[in-house]
Design an enzyme around this catalytic site. Sequence first.
Site, PDB file in Angstrom:
ATOM      1  N   ARG A  33     -44.506  22.958   3.583  1.00 51.56           N
ATOM      2  CA  ARG A  33     -44.044  24.080   2.749  1.00 51.56           C
ATOM      3  C   ARG A  33     -42.540  24.014   2.497  1.00 51.56           C
ATOM      4  O   ARG A  33     -42.076  24.338   1.407  1.00 51.56           O
ATOM      5  CB  ARG A  33     -44.426  25.405   3.401  1.00 51.56           C
ATOM      6  N   LYS A  65     -54.548  24.060  -0.871  1.00 49.69           N
ATOM      7  CA  LYS A  65     -54.863  25.084  -1.868  1.00 49.69           C
ATOM      8  C   LYS A  65     -54.736  24.533  -3.295  1.00 49.69           C
ATOM      9  O   LYS A  65     -54.212  23.440  -3.500  1.00 49.69           O
ATOM     10  CB  LYS A  65     -53.933  26.280  -1.667  1.00 49.69           C
ATOM     11  N   PHE A  88     -52.374  42.709  -2.021  1.00 47.46           N
ATOM     12  CA  PHE A  88     -52.369  41.373  -2.627  1.00 47.46           C
ATOM     13  C   PHE A  88     -53.729  40.680  -2.590  1.00 47.46           C
ATOM     14  O   PHE A  88     -53.866  39.545  -3.057  1.00 47.46           O
ATOM     15  CB  PHE A  88     -51.320  40.478  -1.948  1.00 47.46           C
ATOM     16  N   ARG A 106     -49.890  23.817  12.213  1.00 46.03           N
ATOM     17  CA  ARG A 106     -49.041  24.927  11.766  1.00 46.03           C
ATOM     18  C   ARG A 106     -47.560  24.517  11.787  1.00 46.03           C
ATOM     19  O   ARG A 106     -46.790  24.908  10.920  1.00 46.03           O
ATOM     20  CB  ARG A 106     -49.320  26.182  12.588  1.00 46.03           C
ATOM     21  N   ASN A 157     -48.243  28.503  -1.426  1.00 43.23           N
ATOM     22  CA  ASN A 157     -47.582  27.785  -0.339  1.00 43.23           C
ATOM     23  C   ASN A 157     -48.359  26.554   0.126  1.00 43.23           C
ATOM     24  O   ASN A 157     -48.211  26.104   1.245  1.00 43.23           O
ATOM     25  CB  ASN A 157     -47.253  28.731   0.825  1.00 43.23           C
ATOM     26  N   THR A 212     -44.907  30.559   6.522  1.00 41.69           N
ATOM     27  CA  THR A 212     -45.658  31.023   5.351  1.00 41.69           C
ATOM     28  C   THR A 212     -44.783  31.167   4.116  1.00 41.69           C
ATOM     29  O   THR A 212     -45.194  30.824   3.018  1.00 41.69           O
ATOM     30  CB  THR A 212     -46.346  32.374   5.673  1.00 41.69           C
ATOM     31  N   HIS A 239     -53.286  25.991   4.037  1.00 39.28           N
ATOM     32  CA  HIS A 239     -53.700  27.014   5.005  1.00 39.28           C
ATOM     33  C   HIS A 239     -54.118  26.276   6.262  1.00 39.28           C
ATOM     34  O   HIS A 239     -54.748  25.218   6.188  1.00 39.28           O
ATOM     35  CB  HIS A 239     -54.906  27.815   4.479  1.00 39.28           C
TER      36      HIS A 239
END
EC number: 2.7.4.6
Length: 139
Positions: free
Chosen positions: A104, A10, A58, A86, A114, A92, A117
Amino acid sequence: MTEQTLVLIKPDGVSRGLVGEVLARIERKGLKIAALELKQVSDELAREHYAEHADKPFFGSLIEFITSGPVVAAVLEGPRAIAAFRQLAGGTDPVEKAAPGSIRGDFGLETQYNLVHGSDSPESAKREIGLWFPEFPVA
C-alpha cells in the site's frame, strides 16, 4: 506454527496490473500460496465478507467497489502468515499509515482503493477462507 490467511488483490490492484508484483512479494516473504483464483465477486459474497461493516456509512460503496471488477483471492500458509502479510500490505490508509516498501505504501493512494485485503485474525481467516474457498481444508 503454520498459519493460514486469506488475501484478496482487489479490483484496483487487478486493473492496475499489480497482481504479479503482489504475488512476487508474497513469495519473496516466504509465504506459500496454497490456493489462488481470479473471480468476479457476487453481491452475496461481498456482503458476507464485509458483514461486520454492514451498519457503517461506507458499506454500500465498499460493496460496489469490491464487485466492480475481478479479484484475485488466495490462501497463504506459513509461520505467522496473518501478521506477515499484514506487514507486507502496510497500513489501511496508504498515504498516512502505510510504510514505504509495503504494498500500500508503494502503490496505494486512497483508503478504499488500497489494493489488498488480508485477514486480521485466525478467526477471521477461518471464516473468510470458508467463504472464498468453501472446498479448501481450513487448518
